[in-house]
Scaffold this active site. Structure first.
Site, PDB file in Angstrom:
ATOM      1  N   LYS A  94      18.362 104.903  42.291  1.00 15.46           N
ATOM      2  CA  LYS A  94      18.175 103.516  42.719  1.00 15.46           C
ATOM      3  C   LYS A  94      17.408 103.541  44.028  1.00 15.46           C
ATOM      4  O   LYS A  94      17.431 104.546  44.755  1.00 15.46           O
ATOM      5  CB  LYS A  94      19.546 102.872  42.933  1.00 15.46           C
ATOM      6  CG  LYS A  94      19.556 101.382  42.868  1.00 15.46           C
ATOM      7  CD  LYS A  94      19.813 100.864  41.467  1.00 15.46           C
ATOM      8  CE  LYS A  94      19.806  99.353  41.459  1.00 15.46           C
ATOM      9  NZ  LYS A  94      20.038  98.787  40.147  1.00 15.46           N
ATOM     10  N   GLY A 194      26.440  83.200  41.064  1.00 18.48           N
ATOM     11  CA  GLY A 194      25.089  83.763  41.173  1.00 18.48           C
ATOM     12  C   GLY A 194      24.305  83.421  39.923  1.00 18.48           C
ATOM     13  O   GLY A 194      24.551  83.976  38.850  1.00 18.48           O
ATOM     14  N   GLY A 196      20.949  83.678  39.269  1.00 19.09           N
ATOM     15  CA  GLY A 196      19.579  84.181  39.363  1.00 19.09           C
ATOM     16  C   GLY A 196      19.068  84.483  37.963  1.00 19.09           C
ATOM     17  O   GLY A 196      19.421  83.806  36.989  1.00 19.09           O
ATOM     18  N   ASN A 197      18.261  85.522  37.855  1.00 23.39           N
ATOM     19  CA  ASN A 197      17.650  85.881  36.568  1.00 23.39           C
ATOM     20  C   ASN A 197      18.698  86.101  35.479  1.00 23.39           C
ATOM     21  O   ASN A 197      18.581  85.582  34.381  1.00 23.39           O
ATOM     22  CB  ASN A 197      16.823  87.162  36.733  1.00 23.39           C
ATOM     23  CG  ASN A 197      15.620  86.922  37.613  1.00 23.39           C
ATOM     24  OD1 ASN A 197      14.922  85.920  37.464  1.00 23.39           O
ATOM     25  ND2 ASN A 197      15.386  87.817  38.557  1.00 23.39           N
ATOM     26  N   VAL A 198      19.714  86.894  35.787  1.00 26.79           N
ATOM     27  CA  VAL A 198      20.723  87.205  34.777  1.00 26.79           C
ATOM     28  C   VAL A 198      21.703  86.042  34.629  1.00 26.79           C
ATOM     29  O   VAL A 198      22.029  85.629  33.516  1.00 26.79           O
ATOM     30  CB  VAL A 198      21.503  88.498  35.141  1.00 26.79           C
ATOM     31  CG1 VAL A 198      22.507  88.822  34.054  1.00 26.79           C
ATOM     32  CG2 VAL A 198      20.559  89.666  35.341  1.00 26.79           C
TER      33      VAL A 198
HETATM   34  N1  LIG Z   1      18.304  91.993  36.413  1.00 26.80           N
HETATM   35  C1  LIG Z   1      18.896  92.877  35.640  1.00 26.80           C
HETATM   36  O1  LIG Z   1      18.428  93.181  34.526  1.00 26.80           O
HETATM   37  C2  LIG Z   1      20.173  93.498  36.090  1.00 26.80           C
HETATM   38  C3  LIG Z   1      20.674  94.608  35.375  1.00 26.80           C
HETATM   39  C4  LIG Z   1      21.907  95.156  35.750  1.00 26.80           C
HETATM   40  C5  LIG Z   1      22.594  94.633  36.830  1.00 26.80           C
HETATM   41  N2  LIG Z   1      22.072  93.569  37.517  1.00 26.80           N
HETATM   42  C6  LIG Z   1      22.843  93.049  38.645  1.00 26.80           C
HETATM   43  O2  LIG Z   1      23.169  91.691  38.389  1.00 26.80           O
HETATM   44  C7  LIG Z   1      23.161  90.956  39.605  1.00 26.80           C
HETATM   45  C8  LIG Z   1      22.202  89.779  39.484  1.00 26.80           C
HETATM   46  O3  LIG Z   1      20.895  90.265  39.218  1.00 26.80           O
HETATM   47  P1  LIG Z   1      19.656  89.267  39.105  1.00 26.80           P
HETATM   48  O4  LIG Z   1      18.527  90.071  38.593  1.00 26.80           O
HETATM   49  O5  LIG Z   1      20.071  88.038  38.388  1.00 26.80           O
HETATM   50  O6  LIG Z   1      19.378  88.948  40.634  1.00 26.80           O
HETATM   51  P2  LIG Z   1      18.715  87.630  41.268  1.00 26.80           P
HETATM   52  O7  LIG Z   1      18.261  88.007  42.605  1.00 26.80           O
HETATM   53  O8  LIG Z   1      17.757  87.013  40.299  1.00 26.80           O
HETATM   54  O9  LIG Z   1      19.960  86.632  41.364  1.00 26.80           O
HETATM   55  C9  LIG Z   1      21.014  86.761  42.258  1.00 26.80           C
HETATM   56  C10 LIG Z   1      21.497  85.342  42.558  1.00 26.80           C
HETATM   57  O10 LIG Z   1      22.707  85.432  43.309  1.00 26.80           O
HETATM   58  C11 LIG Z   1      22.655  84.483  44.341  1.00 26.80           C
HETATM   59  N3  LIG Z   1      23.591  84.876  45.394  1.00 26.80           N
HETATM   60  C12 LIG Z   1      23.439  85.821  46.373  1.00 26.80           C
HETATM   61  N4  LIG Z   1      24.549  85.883  47.137  1.00 26.80           N
HETATM   62  C13 LIG Z   1      25.434  84.987  46.594  1.00 26.80           C
HETATM   63  C14 LIG Z   1      26.750  84.596  46.923  1.00 26.80           C
HETATM   64  N5  LIG Z   1      27.398  85.141  47.951  1.00 26.80           N
HETATM   65  N6  LIG Z   1      27.350  83.649  46.166  1.00 26.80           N
HETATM   66  C15 LIG Z   1      26.710  83.073  45.128  1.00 26.80           C
HETATM   67  N7  LIG Z   1      25.444  83.403  44.774  1.00 26.80           N
HETATM   68  C16 LIG Z   1      24.827  84.341  45.500  1.00 26.80           C
HETATM   69  C17 LIG Z   1      21.205  84.424  44.763  1.00 26.80           C
HETATM   70  O11 LIG Z   1      20.888  83.233  45.443  1.00 26.80           O
HETATM   71  C18 LIG Z   1      20.508  84.521  43.391  1.00 26.80           C
HETATM   72  O12 LIG Z   1      20.316  83.252  42.800  1.00 26.80           O
HETATM   73  C19 LIG Z   1      22.797  91.954  40.697  1.00 26.80           C
HETATM   74  O13 LIG Z   1      23.970  92.476  41.261  1.00 26.80           O
HETATM   75  C20 LIG Z   1      22.062  93.051  39.947  1.00 26.80           C
HETATM   76  O14 LIG Z   1      22.157  94.293  40.587  1.00 26.80           O
HETATM   77  C21 LIG Z   1      20.902  93.004  37.166  1.00 26.80           C
END
Ligand SMILES: NC(=O)c1ccc[n+]([C@@H]2O[C@H](COP(=O)([O-])OP(=O)(O)OC[C@H]3O[C@@H](n4cnc5c(N)ncnc54)[C@H](O)[C@@H]3O)[C@@H](O)[C@H]2O)c1
Length: 367
Positions: A94, A194, A196-198
């Site tokens: 990572k 949260g 975001g994307n996921v």
């Molecule tokens: N994108 C992937 O394919 C993937 C794969 C495995 C794991 N993950 C994990 O899943 C999580 C989300 O990933 P993502 O790609 O959606 O990230 P992202 O950056 O698109 O979304 C994260 C969201 O969380 C919000 N956030 C941050 N701090 C917060 C809090 N204290 N309370 C509420 N919301 C908060 C942000 O504003 C954002 O909207 C991460 O921990 C990432 O490591 C993602």
């Protein structure tokens, strides 16, 4: 002296890398610095027994370097076990870039980061994580082939987040089946922290299935956007950890299950995308077990993204990606049952399987 996260002023009292608990026999840790672009990054290579260390790059405004180091070490270790349990021939790695992705990310900085990745000759392969986009990976691709999660137009598998969300949804359904006797989520109250994307893609699956979804995020704009799109409820209280809910889905950052929250939590099931949800794995896993809260291990159910990017290396198609991701349902059910039978935490049960696979390969490799 071995320690976990400590205050910066006490740093001189400890061995900052080999001496901290997050440092779990990592093979290599690379610090990357470039004055011209302002790049300050750390690449953690935890284990390469099963294959090259693959894991995303996170850009985050860490409070200090210690926090960044701790994050990359915990995340890269998690990747080792995620790939191992998913049956992929990948090791765990990572990277973190220290900085605000909204204001400090430039294409020059991403290219410089790519050059550092390239210097490792494929021992580490990057992808996107928090603060990164598919376009950023396309920029990295300009300087190194050791990157996945690139656009479909240039031969990639595209944004992994929808696949990650689908895998989390599968894991959540399996955990519901285990806890409630049915995997139907219609009518279940699910809290997505949260969006975001996921998180957003998960909300879509949940709404399609008829779950009662509540969302929280630090971005008001995102909250409004997702509410308008899916008609879900924005959390209006002060402390989500005290709220009654069937399922808590952490989809922001890690360590939200910690000493402060764990005894307040009223959820029956925890199943989300965030990496490293348990602040201290064994301790907090045990408390959840004692409290009868079913925890679907994060590194098991959020593997959809890595399955998706692995397709870029192995050349399998969308159908195979979906089949492998759907299988997260079966693996989750198996692990939850296994943990109950052996009276161990669900995290421990998942780790055992992952570690056994690595140990077996290690023996084969040394023959
Ligand atoms: N994108 C992937 O394919 C993937 C794969 C495995 C794991 N993950 C994990 O899943 C999580 C989300 O990933 P993502 O790609 O959606 O990230 P992202 O950056 O698109 O979304 C994260 C969201 O969380 C919000 N956030 C941050 N701090 C917060 C809090 N204290 N309370 C509420 N919301 C908060 C942000 O504003 C954002 O909207 C991460 O921990 C990432 O490591 C993602």
């Amino acid at each position: 002296m071995v320690t976990d996260v400590i205050n910066t002023k006490d740093l001189h009292k400890v061995d900052p890398v080999f001496g901290q608990q997050s440092f779990d026999n990592h093979e290599q840790v690379v610090f990357c610095n470039d004055k011209d672009t302002g790049l300050k990054a750390i690449i953690g290579i935890h284990n390469t027994v099963l294959g090259p260390a693959l894991g995303g790059t996170r850009m985050w405004a860490y409070q200090n370097e210690w926090e960044a180091l701790n994050d990359v070490l915990r995340l890269s270790r998690g990747m080792t076990f995620k790939s191992a349990i998913t049956g992929l021939n990948l090791g765990g790695g990572k990277a973190v870039i220290i900085g605000d992705a909204k204001t400090q990310k430039t294409s020059e900085l991403m290219k410089k980061f790519g050059e550092f990745v390239h210097s490792l000759n494929g021992k580490y392969i990057t992808a996107e994580d928090v603060g990164m986009t598919t376009e950023d990976m396309d920029t990295v691709r300009e300087v190194t082939p050791y990157v996945t999660g690139i656009s479909e137009s240039i031969g990639g598998a595209g944004n992994p987040s929808p696949i990650t969300a689908y895998g989390v949804f599968m894991g959540m359904k399996a955990a519901a089946k285990f806890k409630f006797g049915s995997d139907v989520l219609e009518g279940k109250s699910v809290f997505v922290q949260g969006i975001g994307n996921v998180g957003e893609a998960l909300v879509e699956h949940l709404v399609d299935e008829g779950a009662n979804v509540t969302i929280s995020d630090i971005s008001q704009d995102r909250l409004e956007e997702v509410r308008t799109k899916y008609g879900v409820t924005i959390y209006g209280g002060n402390d989500i950890y005290t709220e009654s809910m069937d399922i808590y889905a952490p989809c922001a950052l890690g360590a939200t299950i910690n000493d402060d929250t764990i005894y307040k939590l009223k959820a029956a099931v925890i199943a989300g995308a965030a990496n490293n949800q348990l602040a201290v794995e064994e301790k907090h896993g045990k408390i959840l077990q004692e409290r009868g809260i079913v925890y679907a291990p994060d590194f098991l159910i959020n593997a959809g993204g890595i399955i998706n990017v692995y397709a870029e290396l192995e050349g399998y198609d969308r159908k195979e990606i979906m089949r492998k991701t759907e299988n997260i349902y079966n693996t989750t059910l198996e692990i939850l049952s296994n943990a109950q039978t052996h009276n161990i935490t669900t995290n421990h049960a998942a780790l055992n399987i992952a570690q056994n696979r690595i140990e077996t390969r290690k023996k084969e490799n040394s023959k």
